[in-house]
Design a protein around this motif. Structure first.
Motif, PDB file in Angstrom:
ATOM      1  N   LYS A 102     163.587 -30.752 -12.869  1.00 18.77           N
ATOM      2  CA  LYS A 102     163.525 -31.273 -11.488  1.00 18.77           C
ATOM      3  C   LYS A 102     162.933 -30.723 -10.509  1.00 18.77           C
ATOM      4  O   LYS A 102     162.486 -31.067  -9.479  1.00 18.77           O
ATOM      5  CB  LYS A 102     165.030 -31.568 -11.247  1.00 18.77           C
ATOM      6  CG  LYS A 102     165.654 -32.598 -12.126  1.00 18.77           C
ATOM      7  CD  LYS A 102     167.099 -33.134 -11.419  1.00 18.77           C
ATOM      8  CE  LYS A 102     167.686 -34.112 -12.452  1.00 18.77           C
ATOM      9  NZ  LYS A 102     169.117 -34.259 -11.888  1.00 18.77           N
ATOM     10  N   GLN A 103     162.635 -29.093 -10.662  1.00 17.20           N
ATOM     11  CA  GLN A 103     161.990 -28.478  -9.547  1.00 17.20           C
ATOM     12  C   GLN A 103     160.854 -27.676 -10.062  1.00 17.20           C
ATOM     13  O   GLN A 103     160.906 -26.926 -11.410  1.00 17.20           O
ATOM     14  CB  GLN A 103     163.054 -27.327  -9.095  1.00 17.20           C
ATOM     15  CG  GLN A 103     164.331 -27.913  -8.574  1.00 17.20           C
ATOM     16  CD  GLN A 103     164.113 -28.792  -7.230  1.00 17.20           C
ATOM     17  OE1 GLN A 103     163.560 -28.335  -6.352  1.00 17.20           O
ATOM     18  NE2 GLN A 103     164.914 -29.945  -7.155  1.00 17.20           N
ATOM     19  N   HIS A 104     159.981 -27.419  -9.355  1.00 20.07           N
ATOM     20  CA  HIS A 104     158.851 -26.632  -9.711  1.00 20.07           C
ATOM     21  C   HIS A 104     158.625 -25.562  -8.856  1.00 20.07           C
ATOM     22  O   HIS A 104     158.534 -25.702  -7.501  1.00 20.07           O
ATOM     23  CB  HIS A 104     157.502 -27.594  -9.608  1.00 20.07           C
ATOM     24  CG  HIS A 104     156.272 -26.928 -10.186  1.00 20.07           C
ATOM     25  ND1 HIS A 104     155.234 -27.029  -9.111  1.00 20.07           N
ATOM     26  CD2 HIS A 104     155.785 -26.575 -11.219  1.00 20.07           C
ATOM     27  CE1 HIS A 104     154.068 -26.289  -9.613  1.00 20.07           C
ATOM     28  NE2 HIS A 104     154.360 -26.309 -11.019  1.00 20.07           N
ATOM     29  N   VAL A 105     158.813 -24.131  -9.256  1.00 21.89           N
ATOM     30  CA  VAL A 105     159.077 -23.065  -8.548  1.00 21.89           C
ATOM     31  C   VAL A 105     157.783 -22.311  -8.354  1.00 21.89           C
ATOM     32  O   VAL A 105     157.252 -21.886  -9.608  1.00 21.89           O
ATOM     33  CB  VAL A 105     160.348 -22.151  -8.667  1.00 21.89           C
ATOM     34  CG1 VAL A 105     160.367 -21.217  -7.829  1.00 21.89           C
ATOM     35  CG2 VAL A 105     161.506 -23.322  -8.664  1.00 21.89           C
ATOM     36  N   LEU A 106     157.234 -22.129  -7.206  1.00 24.20           N
ATOM     37  CA  LEU A 106     156.087 -21.101  -7.078  1.00 24.20           C
ATOM     38  C   LEU A 106     156.347 -19.724  -6.698  1.00 24.20           C
ATOM     39  O   LEU A 106     157.085 -19.672  -5.677  1.00 24.20           O
ATOM     40  CB  LEU A 106     154.795 -21.532  -6.404  1.00 24.20           C
ATOM     41  CG  LEU A 106     154.323 -23.071  -6.375  1.00 24.20           C
ATOM     42  CD1 LEU A 106     153.253 -23.444  -5.612  1.00 24.20           C
ATOM     43  CD2 LEU A 106     154.066 -23.065  -7.645  1.00 24.20           C
ATOM     44  N   VAL A 107     155.857 -18.757  -7.287  1.00 25.48           N
ATOM     45  CA  VAL A 107     156.155 -17.422  -6.715  1.00 25.48           C
ATOM     46  C   VAL A 107     154.806 -16.614  -6.602  1.00 25.48           C
ATOM     47  O   VAL A 107     154.173 -16.124  -7.570  1.00 25.48           O
ATOM     48  CB  VAL A 107     156.832 -16.428  -7.825  1.00 25.48           C
ATOM     49  CG1 VAL A 107     157.285 -15.103  -7.322  1.00 25.48           C
ATOM     50  CG2 VAL A 107     158.258 -17.337  -8.196  1.00 25.48           C
ATOM     51  N   ILE A 116     158.101 -20.916  -3.259  1.00 20.34           N
ATOM     52  CA  ILE A 116     158.206 -22.174  -2.652  1.00 20.34           C
ATOM     53  C   ILE A 116     158.736 -23.073  -3.902  1.00 20.34           C
ATOM     54  O   ILE A 116     158.484 -23.252  -4.907  1.00 20.34           O
ATOM     55  CB  ILE A 116     156.488 -22.687  -2.572  1.00 20.34           C
ATOM     56  CG1 ILE A 116     155.922 -21.597  -1.558  1.00 20.34           C
ATOM     57  CG2 ILE A 116     156.784 -24.295  -2.002  1.00 20.34           C
ATOM     58  CD1 ILE A 116     154.551 -21.860  -1.526  1.00 20.34           C
ATOM     59  N   VAL A 117     159.825 -23.987  -3.227  1.00 22.66           N
ATOM     60  CA  VAL A 117     160.441 -24.811  -4.269  1.00 22.66           C
ATOM     61  C   VAL A 117     160.024 -26.131  -4.074  1.00 22.66           C
ATOM     62  O   VAL A 117     159.952 -26.862  -3.036  1.00 22.66           O
ATOM     63  CB  VAL A 117     161.840 -24.832  -4.156  1.00 22.66           C
ATOM     64  CG1 VAL A 117     162.686 -25.645  -5.149  1.00 22.66           C
ATOM     65  CG2 VAL A 117     162.347 -23.347  -4.496  1.00 22.66           C
ATOM     66  N   ARG A 118     159.473 -27.027  -5.158  1.00 19.71           N
ATOM     67  CA  ARG A 118     158.863 -28.334  -5.152  1.00 19.71           C
ATOM     68  C   ARG A 118     159.694 -29.274  -6.191  1.00 19.71           C
ATOM     69  O   ARG A 118     159.984 -28.764  -7.230  1.00 19.71           O
ATOM     70  CB  ARG A 118     157.654 -28.173  -5.196  1.00 19.71           C
ATOM     71  CG  ARG A 118     156.788 -27.368  -4.346  1.00 19.71           C
ATOM     72  CD  ARG A 118     155.312 -26.825  -4.815  1.00 19.71           C
ATOM     73  NE  ARG A 118     154.793 -27.067  -5.886  1.00 19.71           N
ATOM     74  CZ  ARG A 118     153.225 -27.320  -5.958  1.00 19.71           C
ATOM     75  NH1 ARG A 118     152.618 -26.874  -4.945  1.00 19.71           N
ATOM     76  NH2 ARG A 118     152.712 -27.521  -7.099  1.00 19.71           N
ATOM     77  N   ARG A 119     159.966 -30.535  -5.796  1.00 18.59           N
ATOM     78  CA  ARG A 119     160.546 -31.387  -6.563  1.00 18.59           C
ATOM     79  C   ARG A 119     159.769 -32.254  -7.154  1.00 18.59           C
ATOM     80  O   ARG A 119     158.632 -32.432  -6.652  1.00 18.59           O
ATOM     81  CB  ARG A 119     161.303 -32.489  -5.726  1.00 18.59           C
ATOM     82  CG  ARG A 119     162.502 -33.226  -6.554  1.00 18.59           C
ATOM     83  CD  ARG A 119     163.280 -33.911  -5.504  1.00 18.59           C
ATOM     84  NE  ARG A 119     162.410 -35.106  -4.891  1.00 18.59           N
ATOM     85  CZ  ARG A 119     163.197 -35.765  -3.809  1.00 18.59           C
ATOM     86  NH1 ARG A 119     164.298 -35.429  -3.354  1.00 18.59           N
ATOM     87  NH2 ARG A 119     162.414 -36.597  -3.217  1.00 18.59           N
ATOM     88  N   SER A 131     156.999 -33.120  -4.481  1.00 14.12           N
ATOM     89  CA  SER A 131     157.382 -33.210  -3.205  1.00 14.12           C
ATOM     90  C   SER A 131     158.168 -32.045  -2.355  1.00 14.12           C
ATOM     91  O   SER A 131     158.599 -31.448  -3.460  1.00 14.12           O
ATOM     92  CB  SER A 131     158.447 -34.576  -2.743  1.00 14.12           C
ATOM     93  OG  SER A 131     159.652 -34.376  -3.284  1.00 14.12           O
ATOM     94  N   ARG A 132     158.024 -31.822  -1.108  1.00 22.13           N
ATOM     95  CA  ARG A 132     158.743 -30.600  -0.596  1.00 22.13           C
ATOM     96  C   ARG A 132     158.997 -30.948   0.706  1.00 22.13           C
ATOM     97  O   ARG A 132     158.185 -31.756   1.415  1.00 22.13           O
ATOM     98  CB  ARG A 132     158.235 -29.455  -0.883  1.00 22.13           C
ATOM     99  CG  ARG A 132     156.910 -29.343  -0.254  1.00 22.13           C
ATOM    100  CD  ARG A 132     156.222 -28.028  -0.637  1.00 22.13           C
ATOM    101  NE  ARG A 132     156.276 -27.068   0.556  1.00 22.13           N
ATOM    102  CZ  ARG A 132     155.336 -26.235   1.036  1.00 22.13           C
ATOM    103  NH1 ARG A 132     154.278 -26.018   0.277  1.00 22.13           N
ATOM    104  NH2 ARG A 132     155.795 -25.252   1.737  1.00 22.13           N
ATOM    105  N   GLU A 133     160.038 -30.385   1.445  1.00 19.97           N
ATOM    106  CA  GLU A 133     160.435 -30.554   2.792  1.00 19.97           C
ATOM    107  C   GLU A 133     159.493 -29.492   3.734  1.00 19.97           C
ATOM    108  O   GLU A 133     159.562 -28.135   3.267  1.00 19.97           O
ATOM    109  CB  GLU A 133     161.788 -30.475   3.119  1.00 19.97           C
ATOM    110  CG  GLU A 133     162.092 -31.140   4.295  1.00 19.97           C
ATOM    111  CD  GLU A 133     163.733 -31.235   4.481  1.00 19.97           C
ATOM    112  OE1 GLU A 133     164.332 -30.180   4.888  1.00 19.97           O
ATOM    113  OE2 GLU A 133     164.346 -32.276   4.097  1.00 19.97           O
ATOM    114  N   VAL A 134     158.730 -29.733   4.703  1.00 10.90           N
ATOM    115  CA  VAL A 134     157.899 -29.031   5.536  1.00 10.90           C
ATOM    116  C   VAL A 134     158.096 -29.353   7.031  1.00 10.90           C
ATOM    117  O   VAL A 134     158.624 -30.710   7.042  1.00 10.90           O
ATOM    118  CB  VAL A 134     156.579 -29.127   5.045  1.00 10.90           C
ATOM    119  CG1 VAL A 134     156.372 -28.502   3.781  1.00 10.90           C
ATOM    120  CG2 VAL A 134     155.892 -30.340   5.087  1.00 10.90           C
TER     121      VAL A 134
END
Length: 164
Positions: A102-107, A116-119, A131-134
């Protein structure tokens, strides 16, 4: 006889919930789909509740060409017009997808942002959407909105040079 039938019914009723739990889970996103294209292009950005309106111009920081290497869990972003890497501004590093897909996490390797956590919304051979909240229009202090960033395999002529 009645006692053994009653016992069997009680036993079946007790085990039924476990049978339901043991069913196969539905197919989920396979992170290896990111490797179905060498490069992905941002094709559209929209705000939750307004899918018909493309707002890419308001969110240039999320627009570009990207590469994903699921074997190494590495990513890198590039400018669409020049193909130059965004690596020095946090545009490259490691990524992972959570176990529930469910989550795609960038480091990022470098830069001020740590993660950055992205759905994950869609991941197939033809589309990668997160998607992500910004802050609205990516302006600090603006109210938050959820943006959806849609990508398709890149077939253009802009060459990208990796900084990794």
């Amino acid at each position: 006889m009645q006692k053994s039938i009653l016992t069997c019914l009680l036993l079946a009723g007790a085990l039924l919930p476990f049978a339901a739990v043991a069913q196969q889970a539905p197919a989920s996103t396979d992170v290896r789909e990111l490797a179905s294209s060498a490069r992905w292009l941002t094709t559209r950005v929209y705000i939750e509740g307004a899918a018909e309106t493309d707002v890419k111009a308001n969110y240039p920081g999320v627009v570009g060409i990207s590469t994903w290497d699921p074997e190494r869990n590495r990513y890198e972003f590039f400018h669409v017009d020049t193909g130059h890497s965004k690596y020095n501004n946090g545009g490259g590093g490691y990524f992972f997808v959570t176990g529930d897909h469910k989550q795609h996490v960038l480091v990022p390797d470098i830069g001020t942002t740590k993660t950055i956590v992205r759905r994950m919304e869609t991941l197939s051979k033809n589309e990668f959407t997160y998607s992500r909240e910004v802050p609205r229009d990516m302006v600090e202090g603006n109210p938050p909105v959820r943006i959806y960033v849609v990508h398709a395999p890149y077939t253009g002529t802009v060459e990208t040079k990796s900084a990794l």
